[in-house]
Motif scaffolding. Structure first.
Motif, short mmCIF file in Angstrom:
data_model
loop_
_atom_site.label_atom_id
_atom_site.label_comp_id
_atom_site.label_asym_id
_atom_site.label_seq_id
_atom_site.Cartn_x
_atom_site.Cartn_y
_atom_site.Cartn_z
N PHE A 65 0.97 -1.10 -0.35
CA PHE A 65 0.45 0.06 -0.02
C PHE A 65 1.03 1.51 0.08
O PHE A 65 0.68 2.31 -0.43
N ALA A 66 1.79 1.11 0.72
CA ALA A 66 2.41 2.60 0.17
C ALA A 66 3.36 2.46 -0.42
O ALA A 66 3.32 3.72 -0.85
N ALA A 67 3.78 1.50 -1.01
CA ALA A 67 4.35 1.72 -2.62
C ALA A 67 3.45 2.56 -3.93
O ALA A 67 2.94 2.85 -4.91
N LEU A 68 2.35 1.75 -3.34
CA LEU A 68 0.72 2.05 -4.74
C LEU A 68 1.00 3.65 -3.96
O LEU A 68 0.60 4.25 -5.00
N ALA A 69 0.62 3.85 -2.75
CA ALA A 69 0.73 5.20 -2.63
C ALA A 69 1.79 6.00 -3.26
O ALA A 69 1.40 7.57 -3.61
N GLY A 86 8.63 3.95 -5.61
CA GLY A 86 7.31 3.62 -5.53
C GLY A 86 7.38 1.85 -6.39
O GLY A 86 7.42 0.92 -5.77
N ILE A 87 8.49 1.93 -7.24
CA ILE A 87 9.34 1.04 -7.93
C ILE A 87 9.58 -0.15 -7.28
O ILE A 87 9.52 -1.19 -7.40
N VAL A 88 11.20 0.66 -6.32
CA VAL A 88 11.80 0.23 -5.19
C VAL A 88 10.84 -1.02 -3.75
O VAL A 88 10.84 -1.95 -3.92
N PHE A 91 8.67 -3.76 -5.60
CA PHE A 91 9.46 -4.58 -5.73
C PHE A 91 9.98 -5.85 -4.90
O PHE A 91 9.70 -6.68 -4.18
N ILE A 92 10.25 -4.98 -3.34
CA ILE A 92 9.66 -5.68 -2.12
C ILE A 92 8.54 -5.90 -1.70
O ILE A 92 8.13 -7.12 -1.13
N ALA A 93 7.61 -5.11 -1.61
CA ALA A 93 5.94 -5.66 -1.24
C ALA A 93 5.92 -7.30 -2.25
O ALA A 93 5.75 -8.22 -0.91
N ARG A 94 6.64 -7.49 -3.56
CA ARG A 94 6.09 -8.35 -4.10
C ARG A 94 6.38 -10.24 -3.78
O ARG A 94 6.69 -10.93 -3.85
N ARG A 95 8.18 -9.08 -2.50
CA ARG A 95 8.77 -10.09 -2.44
C ARG A 95 8.09 -11.29 -1.39
O ARG A 95 8.25 -11.75 -1.23
N LYS A 96 7.96 -10.27 -0.15
CA LYS A 96 7.31 -10.36 0.26
C LYS A 96 4.97 -10.70 0.73
O LYS A 96 5.23 -11.04 1.94
N GLY A 97 5.13 -11.14 -0.39
CA GLY A 97 3.84 -12.15 -0.73
C GLY A 97 2.62 -10.84 -1.11
O GLY A 97 1.81 -11.53 -1.85
N ILE A 106 4.69 -0.49 -9.32
CA ILE A 106 5.60 -0.88 -9.96
C ILE A 106 5.28 -0.56 -11.14
O ILE A 106 5.67 0.50 -12.10
N GLY A 107 4.30 -1.12 -11.84
CA GLY A 107 3.97 0.38 -12.92
C GLY A 107 3.59 0.75 -13.04
O GLY A 107 3.41 1.78 -14.30
N ILE A 108 2.41 1.29 -11.88
CA ILE A 108 2.17 3.11 -12.30
C ILE A 108 4.16 4.08 -12.06
O ILE A 108 3.41 5.12 -12.22
N GLY A 109 4.18 3.31 -11.34
CA GLY A 109 5.78 4.34 -10.81
C GLY A 109 6.42 4.47 -12.01
O GLY A 109 7.13 5.01 -12.55
N ALA A 110 6.20 3.49 -13.29
CA ALA A 110 7.50 3.21 -13.97
C ALA A 110 7.06 4.08 -14.99
O ALA A 110 6.90 4.81 -16.09
#
Length: 123
Positions: A65-69, A86-88, A91-97, A106-110
């Motif tokens: 949620f922090a990355a998306l925000a 947001g991209i970094v 990736f951390i959020a994806r690794r955590k599940g 990642i997509g919105i940040g890119a």
């Protein structure tokens, strides 16, 4: 004790000349214990698959949620900085599940970085 003993015939089937004659038709003539081979193994531990996935997804949802925000904020303010963060974090959020939240971040940040580099300088 002697009257409890059974009179069991023991045949030597290895000497037969006809194929298939050495296989007894009576299952009681087999002297094998097959319970260990047939019975399913019993697990007394906790179910690891479901619980671990749930804990893993809960651990990454805050980061997701922090990355998306940050990725959404980067669309309006400082797209290069917030988009990269947001991209970094995605990736951390994806690794955590939190795979969905991380992928969206990642997509919105890119997209925000691409818009910030190529589109905004012309306005």
């Amino acid at each position: 004790m002697a009257d409890q003993e059974r009179d069991i015939e023991v045949h030597d089937y290895r000497q037969s000349a006809i194929i298939g004659e050495d296989i007894p038709n009576d299952p009681s003539k087999y002297r094998e214990e097959t319970a260990a081979e047939i019975a399913a193994p019993v697990s007394f531990g906790r179910r690891r698959g479901y619980d671990d996935l749930r804990e893993r997804a809960e651990g990454g949802s805050g980061t997701g949620f922090a990355a998306l925000a940050l990725s959404i904020v980067s669309l309006f303010v400082m797209p290069i900085l917030f988009g990269a963060v947001g991209i970094v974090l995605g990736f951390i959020a994806r690794r955590k599940g939190a795979e969905g939240l991380g992928a969206w971040a990642i997509g919105i940040g890119a997209v925000s970085i691409i818009i910030g580099i190529f589109v905004l300088p012309f306005f």
